[in-house]
Design a protein around this motif. Structure first.
Motif, PDB file in Angstrom:
ATOM      1  N   LEU A 116       0.876  -1.029   0.033  1.00  0.00           N
ATOM      2  CA  LEU A 116      -0.161   0.144   0.177  1.00  0.00           C
ATOM      3  C   LEU A 116       0.721   1.304  -0.081  1.00  0.00           C
ATOM      4  CD1 LEU A 116      -2.726  -0.994   2.784  1.00  0.00           C
ATOM      5  CD2 LEU A 116      -2.671  -1.199   0.159  1.00  0.00           C
ATOM      6  N   LYS A 117       0.517   2.380  -0.975  1.00  0.00           N
ATOM      7  CA  LYS A 117       1.308   3.463  -1.040  1.00  0.00           C
ATOM      8  C   LYS A 117       0.738   4.457  -0.035  1.00  0.00           C
ATOM      9  CE  LYS A 117       2.314   2.652  -5.806  1.00  0.00           C
ATOM     10  NZ  LYS A 117       2.358   2.746  -7.308  1.00  0.00           N
ATOM     11  N   PHE A 118       1.624   5.392   0.427  1.00  0.00           N
ATOM     12  CA  PHE A 118       1.072   6.644   1.071  1.00  0.00           C
ATOM     13  C   PHE A 118       0.603   7.784   0.258  1.00  0.00           C
ATOM     14  CE2 PHE A 118       5.989   6.616   1.238  1.00  0.00           C
ATOM     15  CZ  PHE A 118       6.108   7.533   0.649  1.00  0.00           C
ATOM     16  N   PHE A 119       0.032   8.600   0.849  1.00  0.00           N
ATOM     17  CA  PHE A 119      -0.716   9.708   0.126  1.00  0.00           C
ATOM     18  C   PHE A 119       0.057  10.675   0.169  1.00  0.00           C
ATOM     19  CE2 PHE A 119      -4.300  12.660  -0.445  1.00  0.00           C
ATOM     20  CZ  PHE A 119      -4.609  12.138  -1.874  1.00  0.00           C
ATOM     21  N   ALA A 120       0.699  11.549  -0.839  1.00  0.00           N
ATOM     22  CA  ALA A 120       1.279  12.746  -0.472  1.00  0.00           C
ATOM     23  C   ALA A 120       1.116  13.571  -1.840  1.00  0.00           C
ATOM     24  CB  ALA A 120       2.837  12.676  -0.232  1.00  0.00           C
ATOM     25  N   ALA A 126      10.597   5.968  -1.583  1.00  0.00           N
ATOM     26  CA  ALA A 126      11.620   6.234  -2.589  1.00  0.00           C
ATOM     27  C   ALA A 126      12.576   5.310  -2.483  1.00  0.00           C
ATOM     28  CB  ALA A 126      12.271   7.707  -2.411  1.00  0.00           C
ATOM     29  N   ALA A 127      12.910   4.917  -1.175  1.00  0.00           N
ATOM     30  CA  ALA A 127      14.004   3.746  -0.991  1.00  0.00           C
ATOM     31  C   ALA A 127      13.302   2.200  -1.278  1.00  0.00           C
ATOM     32  CB  ALA A 127      14.592   3.894   0.653  1.00  0.00           C
ATOM     33  N   GLY A 128      12.078   2.132  -1.529  1.00  0.00           N
ATOM     34  CA  GLY A 128      11.500   0.893  -1.542  1.00  0.00           C
ATOM     35  C   GLY A 128      11.216   0.126  -0.297  1.00  0.00           C
ATOM     36  N   GLY A 129      11.294   0.854   0.889  1.00  0.00           N
ATOM     37  CA  GLY A 129      11.015   0.199   2.241  1.00  0.00           C
ATOM     38  C   GLY A 129       9.608  -0.111   2.336  1.00  0.00           C
ATOM     39  N   THR A 130       9.447  -1.230   2.926  1.00  0.00           N
ATOM     40  CA  THR A 130       7.904  -1.590   3.308  1.00  0.00           C
ATOM     41  C   THR A 130       8.033  -2.135   4.930  1.00  0.00           C
ATOM     42  OG1 THR A 130       8.235  -3.962   2.835  1.00  0.00           O
ATOM     43  CG2 THR A 130       7.330  -2.318   0.988  1.00  0.00           C
ATOM     44  N   GLN A 182       1.291  -5.339   3.220  1.00  0.00           N
ATOM     45  CA  GLN A 182       2.693  -4.772   3.232  1.00  0.00           C
ATOM     46  C   GLN A 182       2.321  -3.153   2.918  1.00  0.00           C
ATOM     47  OE1 GLN A 182       5.807  -5.974   3.882  1.00  0.00           O
ATOM     48  NE2 GLN A 182       4.767  -8.028   4.098  1.00  0.00           N
ATOM     49  N   VAL A 183       2.931  -2.637   3.586  1.00  0.00           N
ATOM     50  CA  VAL A 183       2.885  -0.902   3.422  1.00  0.00           C
ATOM     51  C   VAL A 183       4.027  -0.146   3.096  1.00  0.00           C
ATOM     52  CG1 VAL A 183       1.722   1.126   4.529  1.00  0.00           C
ATOM     53  CG2 VAL A 183       0.942  -1.188   5.351  1.00  0.00           C
ATOM     54  N   SER A 184       4.062   0.616   2.348  1.00  0.00           N
ATOM     55  CA  SER A 184       5.204   1.470   2.130  1.00  0.00           C
ATOM     56  C   SER A 184       5.597   2.262   3.407  1.00  0.00           C
ATOM     57  CB  SER A 184       4.795   2.677   0.965  1.00  0.00           C
ATOM     58  OG  SER A 184       4.651   1.971  -0.220  1.00  0.00           O
ATOM     59  N   ALA A 185       7.043   2.189   3.597  1.00  0.00           N
ATOM     60  CA  ALA A 185       7.721   2.723   4.497  1.00  0.00           C
ATOM     61  C   ALA A 185       8.337   4.060   4.165  1.00  0.00           C
ATOM     62  CB  ALA A 185       8.712   1.681   5.381  1.00  0.00           C
ATOM     63  N   ALA A 186       7.837   5.251   4.512  1.00  0.00           N
ATOM     64  CA  ALA A 186       8.501   6.498   4.289  1.00  0.00           C
ATOM     65  C   ALA A 186       9.924   6.510   4.786  1.00  0.00           C
ATOM     66  CB  ALA A 186       7.296   7.718   4.456  1.00  0.00           C
ATOM     67  N   ASP A 187      10.665   7.326   4.329  1.00  0.00           N
ATOM     68  CA  ASP A 187      12.094   7.867   5.083  1.00  0.00           C
ATOM     69  C   ASP A 187      12.321   9.283   4.987  1.00  0.00           C
ATOM     70  OD1 ASP A 187      12.783   8.403   2.748  1.00  0.00           O
ATOM     71  OD2 ASP A 187      14.431   6.853   2.396  1.00  0.00           O
ATOM     72  N   ALA A 188      13.385   9.797   5.388  1.00  0.00           N
ATOM     73  CA  ALA A 188      13.407  11.296   5.781  1.00  0.00           C
ATOM     74  C   ALA A 188      13.053  12.006   4.501  1.00  0.00           C
ATOM     75  CB  ALA A 188      14.780  11.596   6.389  1.00  0.00           C
ATOM     76  N   ILE A 197       1.513   9.797   5.398  1.00  0.00           N
ATOM     77  CA  ILE A 197       2.678   9.231   5.248  1.00  0.00           C
ATOM     78  C   ILE A 197       2.987   8.172   6.336  1.00  0.00           C
ATOM     79  CG2 ILE A 197       4.194  11.058   4.118  1.00  0.00           C
ATOM     80  CD1 ILE A 197       5.383  11.766   6.794  1.00  0.00           C
ATOM     81  N   THR A 198       3.247   6.774   5.684  1.00  0.00           N
ATOM     82  CA  THR A 198       3.426   5.784   6.647  1.00  0.00           C
ATOM     83  C   THR A 198       4.684   5.351   6.847  1.00  0.00           C
ATOM     84  OG1 THR A 198       3.132   4.256   4.826  1.00  0.00           O
ATOM     85  CG2 THR A 198       0.961   5.055   6.014  1.00  0.00           C
ATOM     86  N   GLY A 199       5.034   4.813   8.073  1.00  0.00           N
ATOM     87  CA  GLY A 199       6.380   4.188   8.281  1.00  0.00           C
ATOM     88  C   GLY A 199       6.333   4.107   9.893  1.00  0.00           C
ATOM     89  N   LEU A 200       7.846   3.521  10.292  1.00  0.00           N
ATOM     90  CA  LEU A 200       8.053   3.320  11.509  1.00  0.00           C
ATOM     91  C   LEU A 200       8.352   4.363  12.270  1.00  0.00           C
ATOM     92  CD1 LEU A 200      10.336   0.250  10.984  1.00  0.00           C
ATOM     93  CD2 LEU A 200       7.957   0.248  11.274  1.00  0.00           C
TER      94      LEU A 200
END
Length: 493
Positions: A18-22, A30-34, A48-54, A218-221
């Motif tokens: 799943l992609k985040f919404f921006a 951008a880095a492909g993390g999930t 599985q969800v996309s993990a945004a970075d900085a 934005i989704t992520g840890l």
């Protein structure tokens, strides 16, 4: 049980990760993390969800800043913005079955609770703040000798939000609705355990015509995405709901950037139960309160202070109520209490039960794991013991209540106010004058009488001490928190 998903839920979950919404678009990291989000009732992976970075956070804040500066959202008449927010609320109502099932699957709460309260009450937040914004006074003339002057209230700009996993969609409504109604752009980071309804909300914002970039999710840890958001210099203000430990980090980051910070933190709520109550009715209400959402409610009553004359009777009645609850999967219509949200949370609750017993607490109702069920289930527990016990002092965030005796009003007040938390307490008595007196003497943002967990739009809700700072939610004051003051003055000749 086998989980039967609605077709809309299946469709939403089918395009993974799943992609985040921006910026008005669905975006992959951008880095492909999930990362994974799991069904707490089975332990199985939901998505599985996309993990945004900085880098992703920076792009989302950039999109929000561009939309705030160049779209009509901040400058359009309040009536026009309110119409859009009412349409959004209508769309939330229309999609309640889908949103409720996503919330139940992600959090583990019974479907009836999500469909009956969480989702519709979130929709009401958008209507309440939309209507409030239409009638708010943004310009006030000042009567000053020799000076022509007035004050203005204007939206801040880009507002950041880091929200928890216990009421994902409800708290989205409580937080985003006033910010959007005031004309701000928002960047939301939902909890990694429960991102689904927040992502679905992004689709609804797109459908209703909110300008691209005004709402970003934005989704992520927490330690990566959440930290990047809270530290970002592009925010004009930030709000965080969660633990005091993380709240300190968010407040520190806001302090370094010199921006306003709203913190809604944990609690160790008390219920003061005098000897003139209806014991059976009061025990039933408090058992329901401490097991609502499997005890994962920051304002719930977890310390039960019971007058010594009725202590044994009340403890027995509460035990009967708590052990009669049917545990089960969120989508099982017979379920009264679901699992806790994760394996980590299950171990936290069980760990507190062990520590509490090791420090001298005794079990009125044992609680503990339920080996008959898959997933992350913890049976309700009822302990009794001295006020120094860890289970009487620290927030457990599970279906655990702690009983203590008191002999008079003064002792009850001392026991309640010894806590470092200050979110919500309740007083239970047939003597309303006494109830009012005690309620006003409790150190907390909220004191309720003959009820617990009382919410309404227009009823301010917030905490003090370890439970929060920077203003609360659900009131006119919340709306004005999202408008910055500005003074315009011209000396007269």
């Amino acid at each position: 049980m086998s989980v039967t998903m609605l077709p809309e839920v299946k469709k939403f979950l089918s395009n993974q990760p799943l992609k985040f919404f921006a910026g008005g678009k669905h975006v992959a990291a951008a880095a492909g993390g999930t990362f994974e989000t799991r069904d707490p009732g089975t332990g199985e992976v939901l998505a599985q969800v996309s993990a945004a970075d900085a880098q992703d956070v920076d792009a989302a804040i950039g999109a929000a800043a561009h939309a705030f500066a160049h779209s009509p959202w901040a400058t359009m008449p309040a009536n026009d913005r309110a119409v859009i927010l009412h349409r959004l609320a209508d769309l939330i109502d229309k999609h309640t079955p889908t949103l409720a099932q996503l919330e139940s699957l992600d959090v583990g709460k019974p479907l009836a609770q999500a469909a009956g309260f969480d989702i519709p009450f979130a929709a009401k937040a958008f209507r309440y703040f939309a209507d409030l914004s239409v009638h708010a006074r943004r310009r006030e003339p000042l009567a000053l000798q020799g000076i022509e002057a007035h004050t203005l209230r204007k939206p801040y700009g880009v507002c950041g939000f880091v929200l928890p996993w216990n009421f994902p969609f409800l708290l989205l409504g409580w937080n985003l609705a006033p910010a959007l109604a005031a004309g701000n752009a928002v960047v939301l980071k939902p909890a990694e355990d429960t991102p689904l309804t927040s992502l679905y909300f992004g689709e609804l914002c797109q459908q209703v015509g909110i300008p691209a970039g005004i709402v970003n999710i934005i989704t992520g840890l927490g330690h990566t995405t959440g930290a990047a958001l809270s530290k970002h210099p592009g925010l004009a203000r930030i709000a965080f709901t969660g633990s005091p430990e993380v709240g300190r980090l968010v407040a520190e980051a806001a302090g370094r950037n010199l921006i306003p910070c709203k913190l809604e933190l944990g609690g160790k709520g008390a219920a003061v139960i005098f000897d003139d109550v209806d014991v059976a009715a009061t025990a039933k209400q408090l058992a329901a309160a401490v097991t609502l959402n499997s005890g994962q409610v920051c304002c719930t009553a977890t310390r039960w202070l019971v007058h010594e004359k009725i202590f044994d009777q009340f403890a027995a009645q509460a035990k009967t109520e708590m052990q009669s609850l049917k545990l089960g999967h969120a989508l099982d219509t017979h379920t009264q209490m679901g699992p806790v949200v994760s394996a980590k949370q299950k171990q936290r609750v069980l760990g507190y039960l062990d520590k509490g017993r090791s420090q001298g607490a005794t079990a009125v109702l044992e609680g503990g794991p339920d080996p008959s069920l898959p997933g992350f289930f913890v049976k309700p527990a009822l302990l009794q013991g001295p006020p120094e016990n860890i289970c009487a002092k620290e927030e457990i965030f599970g279906p655990v209540a702690y009983l203590m005796r008191f002999k008079d009003e003064a002792q009850a007040l001392q026991l309640v106010n010894a806590s470092r938390y200050g979110l919500a307490n309740s007083v239970w008595s047939a003597d309303l004058a006494r109830a009012q007196r005690v309620a006003e003497s409790l150190v907390a943002g909220n004191s309720w009488i003959n009820a617990h967990n009382v919410f309404a739009y227009g009823l301010p809700y917030g905490g003090v001490n370890l439970s929060g700072m920077g203003g609360g939610v659900n009131s006119p004051e919340t709306f004005y928190d999202y408008l910055r003051p500005q003074t315009i003055a011209r000396p007269l000749g």
